[in-house]
Motif scaffolding. Structure first.
Motif, mmCIF file in Angstrom:
data_model
loop_
_atom_site.group_PDB
_atom_site.id
_atom_site.type_symbol
_atom_site.label_atom_id
_atom_site.label_comp_id
_atom_site.label_asym_id
_atom_site.label_seq_id
_atom_site.Cartn_x
_atom_site.Cartn_y
_atom_site.Cartn_z
ATOM 1 N N VAL A 285 0.599 -1.211 0.118
ATOM 2 C CA VAL A 285 -0.344 0.296 -0.096
ATOM 3 C C VAL A 285 0.706 1.226 0.310
ATOM 4 C CG1 VAL A 285 -1.346 1.335 1.249
ATOM 5 C CG2 VAL A 285 -2.318 -1.452 1.519
ATOM 6 N N SER A 286 0.370 2.392 -0.694
ATOM 7 C CA SER A 286 1.186 3.779 -0.751
ATOM 8 C C SER A 286 0.087 4.774 -0.539
ATOM 9 C CB SER A 286 1.956 4.013 -2.214
ATOM 10 O OG SER A 286 0.529 3.980 -3.332
ATOM 11 N N ILE A 287 0.394 6.125 0.473
ATOM 12 C CA ILE A 287 0.560 7.482 0.421
ATOM 13 C C ILE A 287 0.545 8.144 -0.252
ATOM 14 C CG2 ILE A 287 -1.121 8.359 2.427
ATOM 15 C CD1 ILE A 287 -1.307 6.186 4.333
ATOM 16 N N CYS A 288 0.273 8.893 -1.026
ATOM 17 C CA CYS A 288 0.603 10.320 -1.436
ATOM 18 C C CYS A 288 1.089 9.793 -2.784
ATOM 19 C CB CYS A 288 0.764 10.897 -0.423
ATOM 20 S SG CYS A 288 1.501 13.182 -0.865
ATOM 21 N N THR A 289 2.513 10.215 -1.990
ATOM 22 C CA THR A 289 3.118 10.213 -3.487
ATOM 23 C C THR A 289 4.194 8.974 -3.170
ATOM 24 O OG1 THR A 289 5.018 11.609 -2.383
ATOM 25 C CG2 THR A 289 4.066 12.624 -4.150
ATOM 26 N N GLY A 290 3.876 7.966 -2.772
ATOM 27 C CA GLY A 290 4.576 6.152 -2.141
ATOM 28 C C GLY A 290 4.454 5.645 -2.900
ATOM 29 N N ALA A 291 3.235 6.042 -4.106
ATOM 30 C CA ALA A 291 2.679 5.996 -5.375
ATOM 31 C C ALA A 291 4.014 5.436 -6.381
ATOM 32 C CB ALA A 291 1.523 5.958 -6.463
ATOM 33 N N PHE A 292 5.052 6.633 -6.102
ATOM 34 C CA PHE A 292 6.124 6.673 -7.200
ATOM 35 C C PHE A 292 6.972 5.603 -7.140
ATOM 36 C CE2 PHE A 292 4.123 10.718 -7.579
ATOM 37 C CZ PHE A 292 5.212 11.156 -9.146
ATOM 38 N N VAL A 293 7.488 5.328 -5.663
ATOM 39 C CA VAL A 293 8.595 3.673 -5.439
ATOM 40 C C VAL A 293 7.803 2.669 -5.583
ATOM 41 C CG1 VAL A 293 8.986 2.679 -3.087
ATOM 42 C CG2 VAL A 293 8.853 5.211 -3.185
ATOM 43 N N LEU A 294 6.088 2.128 -5.592
ATOM 44 C CA LEU A 294 5.653 1.247 -5.602
ATOM 45 C C LEU A 294 5.689 1.610 -7.422
ATOM 46 C CD1 LEU A 294 2.162 1.081 -3.643
ATOM 47 C CD2 LEU A 294 4.902 -0.025 -3.205
ATOM 48 N N ALA A 295 5.889 2.103 -8.016
ATOM 49 C CA ALA A 295 5.680 2.347 -10.221
ATOM 50 C C ALA A 295 7.437 2.155 -10.240
ATOM 51 C CB ALA A 295 5.656 3.709 -10.421
ATOM 52 N N ARG A 296 8.407 2.283 -8.970
ATOM 53 C CA ARG A 296 9.843 1.980 -10.052
ATOM 54 C C ARG A 296 9.899 0.732 -9.538
ATOM 55 N NH1 ARG A 296 13.686 5.211 -11.572
ATOM 56 N NH2 ARG A 296 12.474 7.351 -10.057
ATOM 57 N N ALA A 297 9.360 -0.036 -8.801
ATOM 58 C CA ALA A 297 9.740 -1.561 -8.900
ATOM 59 C C ALA A 297 8.752 -2.187 -9.263
ATOM 60 C CB ALA A 297 9.204 -1.523 -6.587
ATOM 61 N N GLY A 298 7.685 -1.463 -10.408
ATOM 62 C CA GLY A 298 7.498 -2.080 -11.604
ATOM 63 C C GLY A 298 5.798 -2.633 -10.554
ATOM 64 N N LEU A 299 5.770 -2.672 -9.613
ATOM 65 C CA LEU A 299 4.300 -3.225 -8.496
ATOM 66 C C LEU A 299 3.489 -2.077 -9.892
ATOM 67 C CD1 LEU A 299 5.462 -3.573 -5.274
ATOM 68 C CD2 LEU A 299 5.843 -5.076 -7.229
ATOM 69 N N LEU A 300 3.288 -1.635 -10.158
ATOM 70 C CA LEU A 300 2.255 -0.621 -10.860
ATOM 71 C C LEU A 300 1.788 -0.767 -12.186
ATOM 72 C CD1 LEU A 300 1.917 2.687 -9.143
ATOM 73 C CD2 LEU A 300 1.261 1.129 -8.102
ATOM 74 N N ASP A 301 2.557 -1.746 -13.164
ATOM 75 C CA ASP A 301 2.864 -1.925 -14.755
ATOM 76 C C ASP A 301 1.144 -2.299 -15.187
ATOM 77 O OD1 ASP A 301 5.497 -1.229 -14.560
ATOM 78 O OD2 ASP A 301 6.416 -2.881 -15.015
#
Length: 232
Positions: A14-30
């Motif tokens: 789970v990410s909150i606010c700009t934590g989405a950038f971390v998940l995206a960089r890890a490829g979890l949001l592809d």
């Protein structure tokens, strides 16, 4: 690497606010829909074109991965997760202890300009109509009837409703009826037919269809998991 490994092990991420950038960089949001703070949605979309960025929602939950908008929306997401795992009654208790509203749907708009005082040429609040409707969920609450209570034409009412609430009258009303059904399934042993009648969904068949679409399970299965009446 740690995030990807945790995700492979089945951990909810789970990410909150700009934590989405971390998940995206890890490829979890592809290949997935995701959100972040409204000031950063364009930046997220530009940096990670493989992510489908939702610019105007509070949160997006895929089950294994979830993202939220700003910090306030992060609380909404956490309450949503509590609600999904432990039921709406428990989530409401948590929300009350935090002096927060018990539920804001993820599709609700994440940003709205500050309200202006009502006056000539400005929209009057629809809050009285919402309160009136919530006490009459079993009734036939058509857009026409809601508009009549508000003293507006159906077209003007529907347009103003979306502007103030963020969803259509029908979407809002269905969510309130599903929430009411969840509460009754948790707190009472009423038959599904009676629950459907009390919340205005007309029949057990209609309730089961709508409930499964919104919650992802049947009313009976939900009651077995979260019901209090049978364990009191």
């Amino acid at each position: 690497d740690a995030l990807r490994a945790a995700h492979r092990r089945g951990a909810r991420t789970v990410s909150i606010c700009t934590g989405a950038f971390v998940l995206a960089r890890a490829g979890l949001l592809d290949g997935r829909r995701a959100t972040t703070h409204w000031r950063r949605t364009g930046q997220l979309a530009a940096a990670f074109p493989e992510v489908s960025v939702a610019e105007d929602v509070l949160y997006v939950d895929h089950g294994d991965v979830a993202t939220s908008a700003g910090s306030g929306a992060g609380i909404d997401l956490c309450l949503h997760l509590v609600r999904s795992d432990l039921g709406s009654s428990y989530a409401a208790q948590v929300a009350r202890s935090m002096v927060l509203p018990p539920h804001r749907d993820g599709s609700q708009l994440q940003y709205a300009p500050p309200p202006t005082p009502a006056g000539p040429g400005t929209d009057a609040s629809l809050a009285p109509v919402l309160e009136w409707a919530l006490t009459r969920l079993a009734a036939d609450l058509s857009v026409g009837r809601l508009a009549a209570y508000a003293g507006l034409s159906p077209r003007t009412f529907a347009r103003r409703f979306v502007r103030q609430v963020g969803v259509s009258p029908g979407q809002w009303l269905l969510q309130q009826r599903i929430d009411a059904a969840r509460s009754l399934l948790e707190r009472t042993d009423l038959p599904v037919e009676a629950v459907a009648a009390r919340v205005g969904l007309s029949s057990a068949v209609n309730l089961r269809r709508r409930f499964h679409s919104a919650v992802g399970t049947t009313p009976g299965a939900y009651r077995r998991l979260f019901g209090e009446a049978g364990t009191a």
